[in-house]
Design an enzyme around this catalytic site. Structure first.
Site, PDB file in Angstrom:
ATOM      1  CB  SER A   1      45.075  41.913  39.164  1.00  0.00           C
ATOM      2  OG  SER A   1      44.420  43.107  38.889  1.00  0.00           O
ATOM      3  CB  SER A   2      39.540  42.328  40.231  1.00  0.00           C
ATOM      4  OG  SER A   2      39.921  43.590  39.769  1.00  0.00           O
TER       5      SER A   2
ATOM      6  N   GLY B   1      43.194  46.350  38.975  1.00  0.00           N
ATOM      7  CA  GLY B   1      41.795  46.726  38.792  1.00  0.00           C
ATOM      8  C   GLY B   1      41.166  46.013  37.606  1.00  0.00           C
ATOM      9  N   GLY B   2      41.990  45.323  36.821  1.00  0.00           N
ATOM     10  CA  GLY B   2      41.461  44.518  35.718  1.00  0.00           C
ATOM     11  C   GLY B   2      40.810  43.252  36.269  1.00  0.00           C
TER      12      GLY B   2
ATOM     13  CD  GLU C   1      42.922  20.547  19.820  1.00  0.00           C
ATOM     14  OE1 GLU C   1      42.213  19.602  19.418  1.00  0.00           O
ATOM     15  OE2 GLU C   1      44.128  20.653  19.540  1.00  0.00           O
TER      16      GLU C   1
ATOM     17  CE  LYS D   1      40.666  38.796  30.363  1.00  0.00           C
ATOM     18  NZ  LYS D   1      41.812  39.185  31.104  1.00  0.00           N
TER      19      LYS D   1
END
Ligand code: XMP
Length: 514
Positions: A228-229, A224-225, A171, A370
């Site tokens: 969370s956006s 605003g990151g 992995e 991410k």
């Protein structure tokens, strides 16, 4: 929604979500469960395949994490990885022993291409090993299908029972052909069709959120990151006007960031959201006075955040749910990701206060990495410049200032960071480097400026290349660029007389500097 399902059984290894993520990369839906999950529950999920993960224990020790022998009788293909392979051997009558030395790092491995695990894998390839114990005797019915110089069973199979084991970690990226091996297992051996996609994730989340929330009111913590956006836009698609986004300016944002966030999400911005900006800078500085311990700072910032939200939600009235953009690496590093050990508590996860005035917290991105969050963002039609924004942690500059956080230090790090980002963009490196920022060390040292002695702070530049943010390497920034940044920072930022470049990888460092 009828996708094939793979179940990953978690024995506490650090890479377990990576296993899940690799399965998703094969377009196969996957869920992770603790090894304590009852066998009947696993049967009821009707998986097409099961993967047993790595873990820190020795399978022959009393009380070690284990699973029911019945699991191996279900007729469902099972792949054990590292500890998982050892446990399978131990339970099924083979022998696992402590090796004289730990085998750790990149290792040459010879695979048997007649095994379905190794279809299209180069015969002499490289793998990532990390183990003390080894399989000294195979369980009946198994044969070894890969070897290394010191490991006679680097992989094994019992094709009659559809049981497979790999001693190394396919992995992780250090096993370059590992993804192919996992593909061979889930798409080949288990026969999963590969129909799952990020669109399915987005649709599924929207449906689940609607069911969960009903007519309830939801408050979203918008920073605003990227995370969370994406969470906010996902929620607004699901429940529209019942969502209110609260943006707290905690005074630990990057230079000009508060106004930029308001420009995108505020009344004149791109979305139809209820948007509230709370200017709470002084309140945070006050709470952080005199605090130097990193975990304590995180806890204070996290708690104060929640308090501000509680106050805002009371003004709105009857808020049932709080949304947070927590993503998987935040969860695992806070020690909440199943069985693995705590590294540090990430804001919005471990930092939650005991009393929270909401019925429930919704974290729609909790299982994603991410880059998967970015894919979800694109699916949701969020503009590229927002989706590919570099990550910025919830506690903001609070985790980029060593020692006590003061307004003055925040100003210094904001100005230095602004210059660094500007120069990286000018040099055309912003697309190559996954995260870069300035941090403020607590070190002051003697310098000379003009004819005067100075005694000022040292700025630390940090820039890393990473795919999953779980491991990272310092970026190879051309020296000329670094020199320009140094010159500008020492000339333009009052209070700084030294600039350093942090070349530490993760591990042993972390990406942030706190
Ligand atoms: P570390 O420093 O743990 O960072 O190697 C890994 C990634 O996570 C980000 N990070 C955070 N993100 N809340 C967040 O939302 C946090 O508390 C937090 N701490 C670290 C960090 O910026 C990097 O991208």
């Amino acid at each position: 929604m009828n996708h094939d399902k793979i179940i990953v059984i978690d024995f506490g290894g650090q890479y377990n979500q990576l296993v899940a993520r690799r399965v998703r990369e094969c377009n196969v839906y996957c869920e992770i469960y603790s090894y304590r999950t009852p066998i009947d529950d696993i049967k009821a999920m009707n998986p097409k395949g099961i993967i047993l993960t790595g873990g820190p224990s020795s399978c022959y020790e009393p009380g070690a994490a284990s699973c029911s022998e019945e699991l191996f009788e279900l007729g469902v293909p099972i792949l054990g990885l590292c500890y998982g392979a050892q446990l399978m051997t131990h339970i099924l009558g083979g022998k696992v022993e402590r090796a004289s030395a730990r085998e750790y790092g990149k290792t040459d491995v010879t695979v048997d291409n007649s095994s379905a695990l190794f279809t299209d894998v180069t015969k002499e390839t490289v793998c990532w090993m990390s183990h003390f114990d080894y399989i000294s005797e195979l369980a009946p019915g198994f044969k070894s299908v890969a070897v290394t110089a010191s490991c006679p069973v680097a992989a094994m199979e019992n094709t009659d029972k559809k049981l497979y084991g790999i001693q190394f970690h396919p992995e992780v990226l250090h096993t370059p052909e590992g993804s192919k091996m996992l593909f061979n297992f889930v798409r080949g051996i288990c026969g999963c069709a590969g129909t799952w996609e990020m669109t399915s994730f987005v649709e599924n989340q929207i449906k689940e959120i609607r069911e969960k929330v009903g007519d309830g009111k939801v408050l979203c913590a918008l920073s605003g990151g990227v995370d969370s956006s994406v969470a906010a836009v996902l929620l607004s698609k699901a429940i529209g006007n019942n969502l209110t986004c609260v943006f707290v300016d905690h005074g630990l944002l990057r230079k000009n960031e508060g106004d930029e966030v308001e420009a995108v999400f505020g009344p004149n911005g791109n979305y139809e959201l209820n948007f509230i900006r709370v200017n709470a800078q002084q309140r945070f500085y006050e709470k952080l006075k005199g605090v130097t311990e990193p975990e304590k700072k995180r806890a204070i910032i996290g708690e104060e955040f929640i308090r501000v939200f509680e106050e805002e939600s009371k003004k709105i009235g009857a808020v049932d749910f709080l949304v947070q953009g927590t993503i998987y690496p935040d969860v695992v590093e806070s020690g909440l990701g199943g069985e693995s050990a705590v590294i540090k508590s990430h804001h919005n996860v471990g930092g939650l206060p005991d009393t929270v005035d909401f019925k429930e917290i919704i974290e729609p991105l909790r299982l994603l990495f991410k880059d998967e969050v970015r894919k979800a963002g694109l699916e949701l039609g969020i503009p590229d410049y927002l989706v590919f924004r570099q990550p910025f942690p919830g506690p903001g500059l609070g985790v980029r200032i060593i020692g006590e956080v003061t307004e003055e230090k925040v100003r210094i790090v904001q100005d230095a960071d602004f210059i660094f980002r500007d120069e990286i963009a000018k040099a055309g490196l912003d697309r190559d480097i996954n995260q870069y920022f300035a941090a403020l060390s607590n070190m002051r040292s003697v310098g000379v400026m003009g004819d005067e002695r100075t005694y000022d702070y040292a700025i630390v530049l940090r820039a890393v290349k990473t795919i999953d943010f779980m491991t990272a390497e310092a970026a190879d920034i051309p020296f000329d660029v670094l020199k320009t940044v140094m010159t500008r920072i020492t000339n333009e930022v009052r209070g700084v007389n030294r600039v350093m470049y942090d070349i530490t990888s993760k591990p042993p460092g972390t990406i942030e500097l706190e």
